[in-house]
Design a protein around this motif. Structure first.
Motif, PDB file in Angstrom:
ATOM      1  N   ARG A   1      -3.068  -6.607   7.405  1.00 31.78           N
ATOM      2  CA  ARG A   1      -3.382  -5.182   7.495  1.00 31.78           C
ATOM      3  C   ARG A   1      -3.274  -4.720   8.952  1.00 31.78           C
ATOM      4  O   ARG A   1      -2.783  -3.632   9.231  1.00 31.78           O
ATOM      5  CB  ARG A   1      -4.788  -4.932   6.961  1.00 31.78           C
ATOM      6  CG  ARG A   1      -5.016  -3.498   6.562  1.00 31.78           C
ATOM      7  CD  ARG A   1      -6.290  -3.365   5.776  1.00 31.78           C
ATOM      8  NE  ARG A   1      -7.376  -2.888   6.611  1.00 31.78           N
ATOM      9  CZ  ARG A   1      -8.624  -2.779   6.183  1.00 31.78           C
ATOM     10  NH1 ARG A   1      -8.935  -3.101   4.957  1.00 31.78           N
ATOM     11  NH2 ARG A   1      -9.554  -2.337   6.978  1.00 31.78           N
TER      12      ARG A   1
ATOM     13  N   LEU B   1       1.169   1.069   5.253  1.00 29.65           N
ATOM     14  CA  LEU B   1      -0.098   1.183   4.534  1.00 29.65           C
ATOM     15  C   LEU B   1      -0.322   2.562   3.949  1.00 29.65           C
ATOM     16  O   LEU B   1      -1.332   2.823   3.321  1.00 29.65           O
ATOM     17  CB  LEU B   1      -1.255   0.814   5.464  1.00 29.65           C
ATOM     18  CG  LEU B   1      -1.185  -0.605   6.025  1.00 29.65           C
ATOM     19  CD1 LEU B   1      -2.316  -0.864   6.979  1.00 29.65           C
ATOM     20  CD2 LEU B   1      -1.213  -1.622   4.892  1.00 29.65           C
ATOM     21  N   ALA B   2       0.606   3.489   4.171  1.00 28.20           N
ATOM     22  CA  ALA B   2       0.381   4.853   3.708  1.00 28.20           C
ATOM     23  C   ALA B   2       1.469   5.354   2.760  1.00 28.20           C
ATOM     24  O   ALA B   2       1.177   5.981   1.756  1.00 28.20           O
ATOM     25  CB  ALA B   2       0.266   5.805   4.896  1.00 28.20           C
ATOM     26  N   ASP B   3       2.716   5.070   3.079  1.00 26.35           N
ATOM     27  CA  ASP B   3       3.808   5.586   2.265  1.00 26.35           C
ATOM     28  C   ASP B   3       3.896   4.792   0.954  1.00 26.35           C
ATOM     29  O   ASP B   3       3.944   3.564   0.984  1.00 26.35           O
ATOM     30  CB  ASP B   3       5.112   5.460   3.059  1.00 26.35           C
ATOM     31  CG  ASP B   3       6.292   5.952   2.256  1.00 26.35           C
ATOM     32  OD1 ASP B   3       6.222   7.090   1.782  1.00 26.35           O
ATOM     33  OD2 ASP B   3       7.253   5.179   2.068  1.00 26.35           O
ATOM     34  N   PRO B   4       3.893   5.478  -0.203  1.00 21.64           N
ATOM     35  CA  PRO B   4       3.786   4.751  -1.477  1.00 21.64           C
ATOM     36  C   PRO B   4       4.811   3.629  -1.664  1.00 21.64           C
ATOM     37  O   PRO B   4       4.456   2.533  -2.099  1.00 21.64           O
ATOM     38  CB  PRO B   4       3.995   5.841  -2.522  1.00 21.64           C
ATOM     39  CG  PRO B   4       3.629   7.099  -1.832  1.00 21.64           C
ATOM     40  CD  PRO B   4       3.906   6.929  -0.381  1.00 21.64           C
TER      41      PRO B   4
ATOM     42  N   GLN C   1       4.125   0.894   0.772  1.00 24.33           N
ATOM     43  CA  GLN C   1       2.901   0.202   0.345  1.00 24.33           C
ATOM     44  C   GLN C   1       3.255  -0.900  -0.642  1.00 24.33           C
ATOM     45  O   GLN C   1       2.745  -2.019  -0.559  1.00 24.33           O
ATOM     46  CB  GLN C   1       1.955   1.180  -0.353  1.00 24.33           C
ATOM     47  CG  GLN C   1       1.049   1.938   0.582  1.00 24.33           C
ATOM     48  CD  GLN C   1       0.185   2.933  -0.171  1.00 24.33           C
ATOM     49  OE1 GLN C   1       0.528   3.355  -1.267  1.00 24.33           O
ATOM     50  NE2 GLN C   1      -0.921   3.305   0.420  1.00 24.33           N
TER      51      GLN C   1
ATOM     52  N   PHE D   1      -5.432  -2.095   0.643  1.00 21.77           N
ATOM     53  CA  PHE D   1      -5.413  -0.641   0.491  1.00 21.77           C
ATOM     54  C   PHE D   1      -6.745  -0.038   0.062  1.00 21.77           C
ATOM     55  O   PHE D   1      -6.894   1.168   0.090  1.00 21.77           O
ATOM     56  CB  PHE D   1      -4.367  -0.225  -0.545  1.00 21.77           C
ATOM     57  CG  PHE D   1      -3.003  -0.765  -0.287  1.00 21.77           C
ATOM     58  CD1 PHE D   1      -2.312  -0.399   0.844  1.00 21.77           C
ATOM     59  CD2 PHE D   1      -2.429  -1.654  -1.160  1.00 21.77           C
ATOM     60  CE1 PHE D   1      -1.058  -0.903   1.099  1.00 21.77           C
ATOM     61  CE2 PHE D   1      -1.174  -2.168  -0.915  1.00 21.77           C
ATOM     62  CZ  PHE D   1      -0.487  -1.790   0.215  1.00 21.77           C
ATOM     63  N   GLY D   2      -7.696  -0.836  -0.364  1.00 21.65           N
ATOM     64  CA  GLY D   2      -8.922  -0.243  -0.890  1.00 21.65           C
ATOM     65  C   GLY D   2      -8.599   0.594  -2.114  1.00 21.65           C
ATOM     66  O   GLY D   2      -7.692   0.271  -2.875  1.00 21.65           O
TER      67      GLY D   2
ATOM     68  N   ASN E   1      -7.511   3.612  -1.863  1.00 21.62           N
ATOM     69  CA  ASN E   1      -6.783   4.772  -1.352  1.00 21.62           C
ATOM     70  C   ASN E   1      -5.342   4.863  -1.807  1.00 21.62           C
ATOM     71  O   ASN E   1      -4.661   5.794  -1.454  1.00 21.62           O
ATOM     72  CB  ASN E   1      -6.789   4.744   0.174  1.00 21.62           C
ATOM     73  CG  ASN E   1      -8.187   4.873   0.704  1.00 21.62           C
ATOM     74  OD1 ASN E   1      -8.999   5.557   0.108  1.00 21.62           O
ATOM     75  ND2 ASN E   1      -8.475   4.210   1.804  1.00 21.62           N
TER      76      ASN E   1
ATOM     77  N   PRO F   1      -3.440   5.091  -4.999  1.00 24.67           N
ATOM     78  CA  PRO F   1      -3.429   5.140  -6.458  1.00 24.67           C
ATOM     79  C   PRO F   1      -2.173   4.537  -7.064  1.00 24.67           C
ATOM     80  O   PRO F   1      -2.223   3.937  -8.126  1.00 24.67           O
ATOM     81  CB  PRO F   1      -3.532   6.634  -6.764  1.00 24.67           C
ATOM     82  CG  PRO F   1      -3.291   7.349  -5.489  1.00 24.67           C
ATOM     83  CD  PRO F   1      -3.632   6.414  -4.390  1.00 24.67           C
ATOM     84  N   ASP F   2      -1.019   4.672  -6.361  1.00 22.89           N
ATOM     85  CA  ASP F   2       0.224   4.182  -6.945  1.00 22.89           C
ATOM     86  C   ASP F   2       0.358   2.676  -6.874  1.00 22.89           C
ATOM     87  O   ASP F   2       1.148   2.088  -7.586  1.00 22.89           O
ATOM     88  CB  ASP F   2       1.410   4.800  -6.206  1.00 22.89           C
ATOM     89  CG  ASP F   2       1.694   6.169  -6.754  1.00 22.89           C
ATOM     90  OD1 ASP F   2       0.883   6.623  -7.572  1.00 22.89           O
ATOM     91  OD2 ASP F   2       2.708   6.765  -6.373  1.00 22.89           O
TER      92      ASP F   2
ATOM     93  N   TRP G   1      -7.345  -1.309 -10.955  1.00 22.76           N
ATOM     94  CA  TRP G   1      -7.713  -0.037 -11.566  1.00 22.76           C
ATOM     95  C   TRP G   1      -8.944  -0.211 -12.458  1.00 22.76           C
ATOM     96  O   TRP G   1      -9.845   0.630 -12.467  1.00 22.76           O
ATOM     97  CB  TRP G   1      -6.530   0.541 -12.349  1.00 22.76           C
ATOM     98  CG  TRP G   1      -6.719   1.961 -12.688  1.00 22.76           C
ATOM     99  CD1 TRP G   1      -6.899   2.501 -13.917  1.00 22.76           C
ATOM    100  CD2 TRP G   1      -6.773   3.064 -11.764  1.00 22.76           C
ATOM    101  NE1 TRP G   1      -7.073   3.854 -13.827  1.00 22.76           N
ATOM    102  CE2 TRP G   1      -7.003   4.222 -12.516  1.00 22.76           C
ATOM    103  CE3 TRP G   1      -6.674   3.176 -10.370  1.00 22.76           C
ATOM    104  CZ2 TRP G   1      -7.114   5.491 -11.926  1.00 22.76           C
ATOM    105  CZ3 TRP G   1      -6.795   4.431  -9.791  1.00 22.76           C
ATOM    106  CH2 TRP G   1      -6.998   5.554 -10.575  1.00 22.76           C
TER     107      TRP G   1
END
Lengths: 333, 431
Positions: A164, A188-191, A194, A274-275, A277, A279-280, A287
């Motif tokens: 990370r 860590l941000a862009d789906p 990620q 990702f925790g 944060n 969703p995808d 989930w």
């Protein structure tokens, strides 16, 4: 019924001998093997308490609308009884085709399958490649092996935390990419990035196991087979396909099965990376955790429903996989 | 004989496994039950404040309390705020719950509804209710009963770096989101820093946008879900533009985004953020704010409805309903002590947090520029509806805001998905 017995092959005729009833047989085996029963009993009881009861209770929860507000709870000295209701198969219907089910279930389902297939393929291929290399006679083999097993020895969450840090926007990975003029995705941000990052980290975590198992398999293949193949003029590729792969069959079928099950239920890598944060990037397991523990109020019923669906998917997969293996085994004989 | 051995082996195995189960579940807190006020009592207090900046001051207060009440020992436990709700929920429904704890205002009604909290009306804890701000007392009530004593209060405001604003030639803080965007562009151009950093994928920080359009996530009084209304969509469009406008920082949805944002602001790499007073002590430690007066605090900008609004936050001290009488009595004393004027003044001076009672705002407290700044904008703070599920509403909107700002779903689609989740959470509400 009788016809079937008549047509049965000969060796099965043994079963036609007079057999005592079930109770009788149990009694007989008990008086004969009572110590075995006594020794197995603790395991059966512990498994029953630790696995059986939660499983049955979980199955029951999927048929209710239980959440953290209506479940029974003991508040110190005060007891509040459960007030949830039996709602039949509604949870399954809601998860599978209720409103927003694509976002809530199917998108995660598709990604979970893709994630499993990609991760297992990559880890297996890399693990096999490394195992073949490690199986060569080369200087410092022991050292290489140790280095390659190292990621496995480090606790997974430590590995993931390090990744990370390295994958963060200003981290080591992007610094490296930037220095050679490549684009620097925000891992860590862009789906999409990620997902790539998740696969990368999971591969890092999973390869050592594959490598070690396959190396063990490789070393069990007798050298004479290679010698014989060489005598027959087989090329290295032919030797790989006709000697190595069949020799590895029992090991590789096991590690593939384990790999699928572990990757399918891989929680730590995605959760720590990702925790909640991303969703995808959530697979069905993370989930289900989110539904049951990550939100308020906790939705026990839906979380359990996901759990049961996961279990069913894996059971179906394992059944088919084993049948396929058996058929292959048969064919190769 | 043989059977006898088998049976006893089985019994032994059973006994071992049962004993293993039993030993883990036995709590020890209720050992000295029933004895009210006599004999020594040990109570557990869960603190949820920032472990490095704030918690030592709470611990100091607890030490003072112990000195004043020699019969009561307090076990002080600091629980990280982001895990506290989950931990409390688990502990209070099973075992190992604290006797007294610091509970975020949004949790109070949900915990009260679940039956976890002891009503404080008429207890020593609620002795001087009249000294507190009426709206904060209202906020700690559920079904007409008081379930917590307000400890600190807060709201969101615009925190900005005065030196950077001056450098960019901006003299007054922005009054609307459009002005903020213009300022951000100017800051980027003239001061060479990012103008504004908005926290992404967090519903709480998006509330000023909803209030700015005169709406909320739900209309609690009218029992209606309003998160996918045209006003909310407009609010979220504005929210979205705060990540793409010139001079603003693009959406950061990583796990460490909060720390990234605060680091950038504290070191002067970004000129303005939306934030609450709980970060003031941290901000003062930053290299850009070694001179405390460099920190500017203004009300959050207003939306197109012309009205600015921010959520009221803060923490109450609550007492666990499951404790026995002696622990409850001791807990109520602790709650009263922590929320006394003297304690609140102490906390305000040490932590730069806002007291909840008027008699705690001494001249010294008001001299703190951070407190003075936030006190001035408190009137903009919007009270929270009395709805136990309200704090649960932030989960779904946070997830979907993340998707919206990353362009994975359109504003309307994201809000519609949130409305579906809300319908499940609030069965009696119309869409």
């Amino acid at each position: 019924m009788a016809v079937a017995v008549q047509g049965a092959p000969k060796e099965r005729s043994r079963e036609r001998e007079e057999r005592p009833g079930l109770v009788q047989r149990l009694k007989l085996s008990y008086s004969k093997y009572w110590y075995a029963y006594a020794m197995v009993a603790p395991v059966v009881i512990v498994l029953g308490v630790l696995v059986g009861y939660p499983l049955v209770n979980g199955l029951y929860l999927t048929l209710t609308d239980a959440n953290s507000l209506n479940s029974a709870r003991q508040i110190g000295v005060k007891h509040i009884p459960a007030s949830y209701h039996f709602i039949g198969l509604h949870n399954y219907a809601d998860v599978l085709w209720g409103p927003g089910s694509y976002d809530r279930f199917w998108s995660h389902f598709v990604w979970t399958i893709a994630w499993t297939v990609i991760c297992v393929t990559v880890t297996f291929a890399l693990g096999l490649g490394l195992a073949l290399l490690m199986n060569q006679k080369l200087r410092g083999r022991g050292l290489y092996r140790m280095l390659l097993i190292l990621p496995w020895a480090v606790p997974t969450f430590v590995t993931v935390f390090s990744w990370r840090l390295m994958l963060a926007d200003g981290g080591a990975v992007n610094a490296l990419l930037g220095s050679v003029g490549l684009p620097e995705p925000s891992w860590l941000a862009d789906p999409l990035a990620q997902k790539a990052a998740a696969i990368l980290v999971n591969t890092w975590v999973g390869v050592p196991f594959m490598m070690v198992s396959l190396l063990g398999g490789l070393q069990a293949i007798p050298g004479e087979l290679y010698e014989a193949a060489e005598m027959d003029g087989a090329s290295p590729w032919q030797r790989f396909v006709n000697v190595t792969m069949p020799g590895l069959r029992s090991v590789s079928s096991t590690v593939l099965l384990l790999g699928v099950i572990w990757t399918f239920n891989q929680f730590v890598v995605l959760f720590v990376l990702f925790g909640n944060n991303a969703p995808d990037t959530q697979i069905l397991v993370t989930w289900a955790y989110y539904l049951g523990f990550g939100q308020q109020p906790r939705d026990y019923a839906q979380s359990a429903t996901y759990g049961v669906l996961l279990l069913s998917i894996l059971i179906v997969f394992t059944t088919f996989y084993r049948r396929w293996l058996a058929r292959n085994e048969e064919a190769s004989r | 004989m043989r059977r006898g051995i088998a049976a006893s082996a089985l019994v032994a195995a059973l006994a071992v496994s049962l004993a293993a189960c039993g030993s883990s579940g036995s709590g020890s807190d209720s050992a000295n039950g029933g004895k009210a006020d006599s004999g020594p009592v040990t109570i557990t207090y869960w603190d949820t404040s920032n472990a490095t900046n704030e918690a030592p001051n709470y611990q100091a207060l607890v030490k003072k309390f112990e000195a004043a009440n020699p019969n009561i020992t307090v076990k002080f436990v600091n629980v990280p705020f982001d895990q506290a709700q989950n931990k409390l929920q688990t502990a209070m429904g099973a075992s190992g719950a604290p006797d007294v704890f610091r509970s975020e205002v949004g949790w109070t009604s949900a915990f009260a509804k679940a039956g976890y909290l002891e009503p404080l009306d008429g207890t020593p804890a609620a002795a001087d209710v009249s000294a507190f701000q009426a709206s904060l007392i209202q906020q700690a009530k559920y079904d007409g009963k008081l379930y917590g004593m307000p400890l600190v209060t807060d709201t969101l405001g615009l925190m900005y770096n005065k030196a950077l604003f001056t450098k960019a030639g901006i003299t007054t803080p922005p009054k609307t989101w459009d002005e903020l965007k213009a300022d951000a562009a100017q800051l980027k151009e003239k001061a060479g820093v990012d103008g504004f950093w908005m926290r992404a994928a967090d519903g709480y920080y998006a509330m000023p946008f909803l209030y700015g359009e005169g709406t909320n996530m739900v209309d609690a009084a009218g029992k209606k879900i309003t998160i996918n209304s045209p006003e909310a969509a407009k609010a979220v469009e504005t929210y979205k533009s705060m990540f793409t406008a010139p001079g603003t920082v693009k959406a950061d949805v990583t796990t460490d985004s909060y720390a990234h944002m605060m680091d950038a602001f504290n070191s002067g790499k970004v000129a303005a953020i939306i934030q609450g007073p709980w970060e003031i002590t941290n901000v003062y430690k930053g290299s850009a704010f070694s001179d405390k007066t460099n920190l500017g605090i203004a009300a959050v900008p207003a939306g197109s409805a012309g009205k600015a609004g921010a959520p009221t936050g803060g923490h109450n001290v609550s007492v666990y309903a499951g404790s026995d009488a002696a622990h409850k009595a001791a807990g109520e004393k602790l709650a009263a002590f922590l929320t006394s004027a003297e304690s609140q003044t102490f906390l305000a001076q040490k932590n730069s947090t806002l007291p909840t009672r008027s008699d705690a705002y001494t001249a010294d407290v008001k001299a703190d520029p951070g407190i003075a700044g936030f006190q001035a904008i408190l009137p903009v703070a919007q009270p929270r509806p009395e709805l136990p599920e309200y704090s649960s509403l932030f989960g779904s909107i946070g997830t979907n805001l993340g998707k919206i700002v990353q362009g994975q779903s359109s504003t309307q689609a994201g809000l519609d998905a949130t409305a579906v989740d809300y319908a499940k959470l609030l069965p009696g509400f119309a869409k």
